[in-house]
Scaffold this motif. Structure first.
Motif, PDB file in Angstrom:
ATOM      1  N   ASP A  75     -59.901 -91.186  -5.870  1.00 21.51           N
ATOM      2  CA  ASP A  75     -59.567 -91.393  -7.279  1.00 21.51           C
ATOM      3  C   ASP A  75     -59.679 -90.090  -8.064  1.00 21.51           C
ATOM      4  OD1 ASP A  75     -59.452 -94.571  -7.637  1.00 21.51           O
ATOM      5  OD2 ASP A  75     -61.044 -94.067  -6.236  1.00 21.51           O
ATOM      6  N   MET A  76     -60.723 -89.310  -7.771  1.00 21.98           N
ATOM      7  CA  MET A  76     -60.876 -88.015  -8.437  1.00 21.98           C
ATOM      8  C   MET A  76     -59.820 -87.039  -7.944  1.00 21.98           C
ATOM      9  SD  MET A  76     -63.633 -88.174 -10.508  1.00 21.98           S
ATOM     10  CE  MET A  76     -64.615 -86.675 -10.588  1.00 21.98           C
ATOM     11  N   LEU A  77     -59.556 -87.060  -6.646  1.00 24.45           N
ATOM     12  CA  LEU A  77     -58.590 -86.129  -6.069  1.00 24.45           C
ATOM     13  C   LEU A  77     -57.184 -86.323  -6.625  1.00 24.45           C
ATOM     14  CD1 LEU A  77     -59.623 -85.980  -2.314  1.00 24.45           C
ATOM     15  CD2 LEU A  77     -59.572 -84.061  -3.919  1.00 24.45           C
ATOM     16  N   SER A  78     -56.830 -87.532  -6.999  1.00 21.34           N
ATOM     17  CA  SER A  78     -55.489 -87.759  -7.550  1.00 21.34           C
ATOM     18  C   SER A  78     -55.284 -86.926  -8.804  1.00 21.34           C
ATOM     19  CB  SER A  78     -55.275 -89.247  -7.840  1.00 21.34           C
ATOM     20  OG  SER A  78     -56.118 -89.696  -8.881  1.00 21.34           O
ATOM     21  N   HIS A  79     -56.338 -86.764  -9.607  1.00 20.15           N
ATOM     22  CA  HIS A  79     -56.250 -85.921 -10.800  1.00 20.15           C
ATOM     23  C   HIS A  79     -56.180 -84.445 -10.407  1.00 20.15           C
ATOM     24  CE1 HIS A  79     -57.105 -89.175 -13.724  1.00 20.15           C
ATOM     25  NE2 HIS A  79     -57.835 -89.675 -12.739  1.00 20.15           N
ATOM     26  N   ALA A  80     -56.966 -84.054  -9.395  1.00 22.63           N
ATOM     27  CA  ALA A  80     -56.958 -82.665  -8.939  1.00 22.63           C
ATOM     28  C   ALA A  80     -55.595 -82.279  -8.378  1.00 22.63           C
ATOM     29  CB  ALA A  80     -58.038 -82.456  -7.882  1.00 22.63           C
ATOM     30  N   ARG A  81     -54.968 -83.194  -7.644  1.00 25.87           N
ATOM     31  CA  ARG A  81     -53.643 -82.905  -7.081  1.00 25.87           C
ATOM     32  C   ARG A  81     -52.609 -82.711  -8.186  1.00 25.87           C
ATOM     33  NH1 ARG A  81     -55.279 -87.086  -2.936  1.00 25.87           N
ATOM     34  NH2 ARG A  81     -55.844 -85.842  -1.098  1.00 25.87           N
ATOM     35  N   HIS A  82     -52.747 -83.479  -9.238  1.00 30.30           N
ATOM     36  CA  HIS A  82     -51.832 -83.315 -10.375  1.00 30.30           C
ATOM     37  C   HIS A  82     -52.008 -81.930 -10.993  1.00 30.30           C
ATOM     38  CE1 HIS A  82     -49.350 -84.461 -13.777  1.00 30.30           C
ATOM     39  NE2 HIS A  82     -50.305 -84.050 -14.590  1.00 30.30           N
ATOM     40  N   ARG A  83     -53.261 -81.495 -11.151  1.00 28.89           N
ATOM     41  CA  ARG A  83     -53.518 -80.164 -11.708  1.00 28.89           C
ATOM     42  C   ARG A  83     -52.995 -79.072 -10.773  1.00 28.89           C
ATOM     43  NH1 ARG A  83     -58.411 -82.218 -14.379  1.00 28.89           N
ATOM     44  NH2 ARG A  83     -58.200 -81.610 -16.559  1.00 28.89           N
ATOM     45  N   ALA A  84     -53.272 -79.218  -9.483  1.00 31.07           N
ATOM     46  CA  ALA A  84     -52.839 -78.207  -8.521  1.00 31.07           C
ATOM     47  C   ALA A  84     -51.321 -78.090  -8.491  1.00 31.07           C
ATOM     48  CB  ALA A  84     -53.370 -78.543  -7.133  1.00 31.07           C
ATOM     49  N   GLY A  85     -50.634 -79.209  -8.691  1.00 32.65           N
ATOM     50  CA  GLY A  85     -49.181 -79.202  -8.684  1.00 32.65           C
ATOM     51  C   GLY A  85     -48.579 -78.366  -9.799  1.00 32.65           C
ATOM     52  N   ARG A  86     -49.348 -78.151 -10.851  1.00 37.26           N
ATOM     53  CA  ARG A  86     -48.861 -77.338 -11.974  1.00 37.26           C
ATOM     54  C   ARG A  86     -49.104 -75.843 -11.755  1.00 37.26           C
ATOM     55  NH1 ARG A  86     -51.585 -81.295 -15.419  1.00 37.26           N
ATOM     56  NH2 ARG A  86     -52.980 -79.626 -16.130  1.00 37.26           N
ATOM     57  N   LEU A  87     -49.876 -75.505 -10.718  1.00 35.62           N
ATOM     58  CA  LEU A  87     -50.190 -74.103 -10.436  1.00 35.62           C
ATOM     59  C   LEU A  87     -49.220 -73.580  -9.382  1.00 35.62           C
ATOM     60  CD1 LEU A  87     -54.089 -74.412 -10.361  1.00 35.62           C
ATOM     61  CD2 LEU A  87     -52.661 -73.573 -12.238  1.00 35.62           C
ATOM     62  N   GLN A  88     -47.993 -73.350  -9.792  1.00 37.55           N
ATOM     63  CA  GLN A  88     -46.933 -72.955  -8.883  1.00 37.55           C
ATOM     64  C   GLN A  88     -47.246 -71.606  -8.218  1.00 37.55           C
ATOM     65  OE1 GLN A  88     -44.266 -74.870  -8.091  1.00 37.55           O
ATOM     66  NE2 GLN A  88     -45.219 -76.447  -9.367  1.00 37.55           N
ATOM     67  N   GLY A  89     -46.955 -71.532  -6.912  1.00 36.19           N
ATOM     68  CA  GLY A  89     -47.142 -70.290  -6.176  1.00 36.19           C
ATOM     69  C   GLY A  89     -48.549 -70.049  -5.690  1.00 36.19           C
ATOM     70  N   ARG A  90     -49.474 -70.959  -5.999  1.00 38.38           N
ATOM     71  CA  ARG A  90     -50.865 -70.802  -5.565  1.00 38.38           C
ATOM     72  C   ARG A  90     -51.082 -71.504  -4.233  1.00 38.38           C
ATOM     73  NH1 ARG A  90     -54.240 -70.140 -10.129  1.00 38.38           N
ATOM     74  NH2 ARG A  90     -55.984 -70.231  -8.665  1.00 38.38           N
ATOM     75  N   ASP A  91     -51.952 -70.926  -3.406  1.00 35.60           N
ATOM     76  CA  ASP A  91     -52.289 -71.509  -2.103  1.00 35.60           C
ATOM     77  C   ASP A  91     -53.507 -72.412  -2.279  1.00 35.60           C
ATOM     78  OD1 ASP A  91     -52.759 -72.149   0.517  1.00 35.60           O
ATOM     79  OD2 ASP A  91     -52.834 -70.082   1.258  1.00 35.60           O
ATOM     80  N   ILE A  92     -53.264 -73.684  -2.572  1.00 35.58           N
ATOM     81  CA  ILE A  92     -54.336 -74.658  -2.826  1.00 35.58           C
ATOM     82  C   ILE A  92     -54.105 -75.881  -1.953  1.00 35.58           C
ATOM     83  CG2 ILE A  92     -55.433 -76.157  -4.540  1.00 35.58           C
ATOM     84  CD1 ILE A  92     -54.524 -74.188  -6.701  1.00 35.58           C
ATOM     85  N   ALA A  93     -55.117 -76.263  -1.203  1.00 28.62           N
ATOM     86  CA  ALA A  93     -55.061 -77.466  -0.367  1.00 28.62           C
ATOM     87  C   ALA A  93     -56.236 -78.361  -0.722  1.00 28.62           C
ATOM     88  CB  ALA A  93     -55.104 -77.095   1.116  1.00 28.62           C
ATOM     89  N   LEU A  94     -55.976 -79.654  -0.906  1.00 30.58           N
ATOM     90  CA  LEU A  94     -57.007 -80.610  -1.307  1.00 30.58           C
ATOM     91  C   LEU A  94     -57.103 -81.714  -0.263  1.00 30.58           C
ATOM     92  CD1 LEU A  94     -56.044 -80.849  -5.085  1.00 30.58           C
ATOM     93  CD2 LEU A  94     -57.841 -79.447  -4.068  1.00 30.58           C
ATOM     94  N   HIS A  95     -58.340 -82.063   0.108  1.00 29.45           N
ATOM     95  CA  HIS A  95     -58.561 -83.038   1.173  1.00 29.45           C
ATOM     96  C   HIS A  95     -59.637 -84.046   0.777  1.00 29.45           C
ATOM     97  CE1 HIS A  95     -56.352 -80.358   3.909  1.00 29.45           C
ATOM     98  NE2 HIS A  95     -57.098 -79.375   3.435  1.00 29.45           N
ATOM     99  N   ALA A  96     -59.408 -85.300   1.122  1.00 33.96           N
ATOM    100  CA  ALA A  96     -60.471 -86.306   1.021  1.00 33.96           C
ATOM    101  C   ALA A  96     -61.362 -86.131   2.241  1.00 33.96           C
ATOM    102  CB  ALA A  96     -59.875 -87.702   0.990  1.00 33.96           C
ATOM    103  N   MET A  97     -62.641 -85.814   2.006  1.00 34.96           N
ATOM    104  CA  MET A  97     -63.519 -85.476   3.119  1.00 34.96           C
ATOM    105  C   MET A  97     -64.981 -85.623   2.701  1.00 34.96           C
ATOM    106  SD  MET A  97     -63.504 -81.877   5.289  1.00 34.96           S
ATOM    107  CE  MET A  97     -61.702 -81.947   5.422  1.00 34.96           C
ATOM    108  N   ASP A  98     -65.806 -86.049   3.647  1.00 31.37           N
ATOM    109  CA  ASP A  98     -67.250 -86.111   3.448  1.00 31.37           C
ATOM    110  C   ASP A  98     -67.815 -84.714   3.679  1.00 31.37           C
ATOM    111  OD1 ASP A  98     -69.967 -86.533   3.446  1.00 31.37           O
ATOM    112  OD2 ASP A  98     -69.919 -88.242   4.818  1.00 31.37           O
ATOM    113  N   ALA A  99     -68.352 -84.103   2.639  1.00 28.35           N
ATOM    114  CA  ALA A  99     -68.838 -82.724   2.748  1.00 28.35           C
ATOM    115  C   ALA A  99     -70.064 -82.600   3.639  1.00 28.35           C
ATOM    116  CB  ALA A  99     -69.155 -82.182   1.360  1.00 28.35           C
TER     117      ALA A  99
END
Length: 206
Positions: A75-99
């Motif tokens: 649920d939190m990551l869905s917001h992060a993915r939206h933000r990352a999508g606006r940062l064109q040209g940046r190397d950003i990868a987001l994963h659902a994962m137990d740290a």
């Protein structure tokens, strides 16, 4: 120390996801700014953010840094993915994962940031072991968290403890036990946020 389960974390942040930025955005933003400013000076080639949440720090990291963010909450990551999508040209990868059990190889990242996560993870010692494992030897780990001890925090702890126990947040959280007890090199500790209620701890992964 309060017991926190993985399911407790997931359910808590499912509730918080729609309002997290409004409730915790501004009040914790000074700490995030200090953290990302330090990363900006360091300019690491690769960075892992543990507990990336809604992605409030992503736009402040250096544009040349390869950023990987992990979070337990989809649920939190869905917001992060939206933000990352606006940062064109940046190397950003987001994963659902137990740290506490990450599927990255050893020595994967030059820098690891951990904003406001250590006191809400089920097993802090297990998380620390994973931070040390995935960070390269000699790499930098930034812990941003509240720690017990100050008079202001003692008063606040007493006020929020009944609520904290219910939502899976440890109000009583000690620096000596969760930072100094581990075999890494603490390089700097800086008080941040209102009344110095949080600390930014800079660690060399010795």
């Amino acid at each position: 120390m309060n017991k926190i389960s993985t399911q407790n974390v997931v359910s808590t942040y499912r509730r918080y996801a729609p309002v997290y930025d409004f409730v915790f955005g501004a009040v914790l933003e000074p700490g995030r700014r200090h953290l990302t400013r330090e990363v900006g000076v360091l300019r690491p080639e690769s960075l892992l953010e543990v507990g990336v949440g809604t992605g409030l720090t992503l736009f402040r990291y250096p544009e040349t840094t390869r950023v990987v963010g992990v979070d337990l909450s989809e649920d939190m990551l869905s917001h992060a993915r939206h933000r990352a999508g606006r940062l064109q040209g940046r190397d950003i990868a987001l994963h659902a994962m137990d740290a506490e059990c990450m599927n990255f190889p050893d020595d994967s990242f030059d820098c690891v940031t951990v904003p406001y996560v250590l006191s809400v993870t089920p097993n802090p010692s297990r998380l620390v072991a994973e931070l040390k494992r995935v960070c390269k030897p000699g790499g930098t780990i930034y812990l941003l968290n509240h720690f017990s001890g100050s008079r202001a925090w003692w008063l606040l702890e007493q006020a929020v403890k009944p609520i904290a126990d219910k939502i899976g947040f440890r109000s009583d959280f000690h620096y000596e036990e969760h930072v100094l007890a581990h075999d890494w090199e603490v390089q700097e500790v800086r008080a941040v946020n209102l009344l110095g209620l949080s600390k930014l701890v800079t660690i060399r992964n010795a």
